[in-house]
Enzyme design. Structure first.
Site, short mmCIF file in Angstrom:
data_model
loop_
_atom_site.label_atom_id
_atom_site.label_comp_id
_atom_site.label_asym_id
_atom_site.label_seq_id
_atom_site.Cartn_x
_atom_site.Cartn_y
_atom_site.Cartn_z
N ASP A 120 0.87 -1.17 0.00
CA ASP A 120 0.00 0.00 0.00
C ASP A 120 0.90 1.22 0.00
O ASP A 120 1.47 1.61 1.02
CB ASP A 120 -0.89 -0.01 1.24
CG ASP A 120 -1.86 1.17 1.26
OD1 ASP A 120 -1.77 2.03 0.35
OD2 ASP A 120 -2.71 1.23 2.17
N TYR A 147 -7.16 15.93 -9.32
CA TYR A 147 -6.49 14.94 -10.15
C TYR A 147 -5.59 15.64 -11.18
O TYR A 147 -4.44 15.25 -11.39
CB TYR A 147 -7.53 14.07 -10.85
CG TYR A 147 -6.95 13.05 -11.79
CD1 TYR A 147 -6.34 11.90 -11.30
CD2 TYR A 147 -7.02 13.22 -13.17
CE1 TYR A 147 -5.80 10.95 -12.16
CE2 TYR A 147 -6.48 12.28 -14.04
CZ TYR A 147 -5.88 11.15 -13.52
OH TYR A 147 -5.34 10.22 -14.39
#
Length: 279
Positions: A86, A178
């Site tokens: 992760d 983003y």
């Protein structure tokens, strides 16, 4: 203009990733004399397709992502080493780099393909979502590169491949964060490339438009524009492979996506009028 996605494989709803300790404990069995590619975001989409392309080219693969089962599917039929991680965890990038270097003794190419998206008006975007997009799409990438780069520089060879997005070149409505993260990746690629001159280590920025992956479903908003039409993960993977072989600095998929960025740079007022008209 365009709506973009990197073909992310980072899925908050996926099977839980191992803890950093679990990554540390994983001990793949051998080193190799073959060139080694570490591909993140390799559970599906661009990352999985890129990993398979390098495998067919005879490279030793290390595939990483949060979902071990999907990673094993990517690795099936290859000699790839599976290192679930992760990268959003505080020690995720460091532990992945350490495990990869311990496993093979080298990393010749890093393909940083992990990423997530979020779509909607910026004023309604939760603070936690802002943090998550910036952490996964920008911060984790920079931290992983920082961990992998010293070994490349010491060896006098290597290439860092950063998966950006055309959103980072032109900005996309209702994808402000983003777009900001991917713009940061583009600026980082250019700055790092200048720092690495003369070291034997190169930097490639891959700039795809929309890609037919689970990216849009995972962010909760489907791709609705008629143009540009989504390309395939395999096409992006082939472009990455070609860019590494040729040592190219910047590649767009498809190639005509250089045009919006050029119009924005040369004639920003014209670009914004076109954007307002065609979205």
């Amino acid at each position: 203009m365009t709506h973009t996605g990197s073909g992310s494989t980072y899925d908050p709803k996926a099977r839980p990733a191992p803890t950093p300790a679990a990554v540390r404990e994983h001990r793949p069995p051998h080193r190799t004399d073959r060139p080694v590619a570490l591909v993140t975001g390799a559970s599906s989409g661009i990352g999985a397709a890129t990993a398979r392309r390098f495998a067919t080219g005879g490279w030793q693969l290390i595939v990483s992502g949060r979902d071990r089962i999907r990673l094993e599917e990517t690795a099936a039929g290859t000699s790839a080493l599976v290192l679930p991680a992760d990268l959003a965890a505080p020690d995720g990038p460091r532990l992945l780099a350490e495990s990869a270097l311990r496993a093979t003794g080298r990393i010749d190419v890093l393909v940083a393909g992990a990423g997530i998206g979020w779509a909607g008006p910026f004023v309604t975007m939760p603070a936690a979502a802002i943090d998550r997009v910036l952490t996964v799409d920008l911060n984790a990438t920079l931290l992983l590169v920082r961990e992998v780069l010293p070994a490349m520089v010491s060896a006098g060879r290597g290439r860092v491949v950063l998966v950006g997005s055309v959103a980072g070149c032109v900005g996309v409505r209702e994808e402000a964060v983003y777009s900001a993260a991917k713009a940061g990746i583009a600026a980082f690629a250019e700055a790092l490339r200048q720092e690495l001159r003369g070291t034997g280590v190169g930097v490639t920025l891959v700039v795809p438009g929309p890609v037919d992956t689970a990216f849009f479903a995972r962010r909760g908003t489907p791709y609705q524009r008629t143009r540009p039409r989504p390309t395939t993960p395999g096409r992006v993977a082939a472009t990455v492979w070609d860019a590494v072989r040729r040592g190219r600095d910047d590649v767009y998929v498809p190639g005509w996506l250089t045009l919006p960025a050029r119009v924005r740079g040369l004639a920003p007022a014209v670009y914004r009028r076109l954007l307002n008209r065609f979205g």
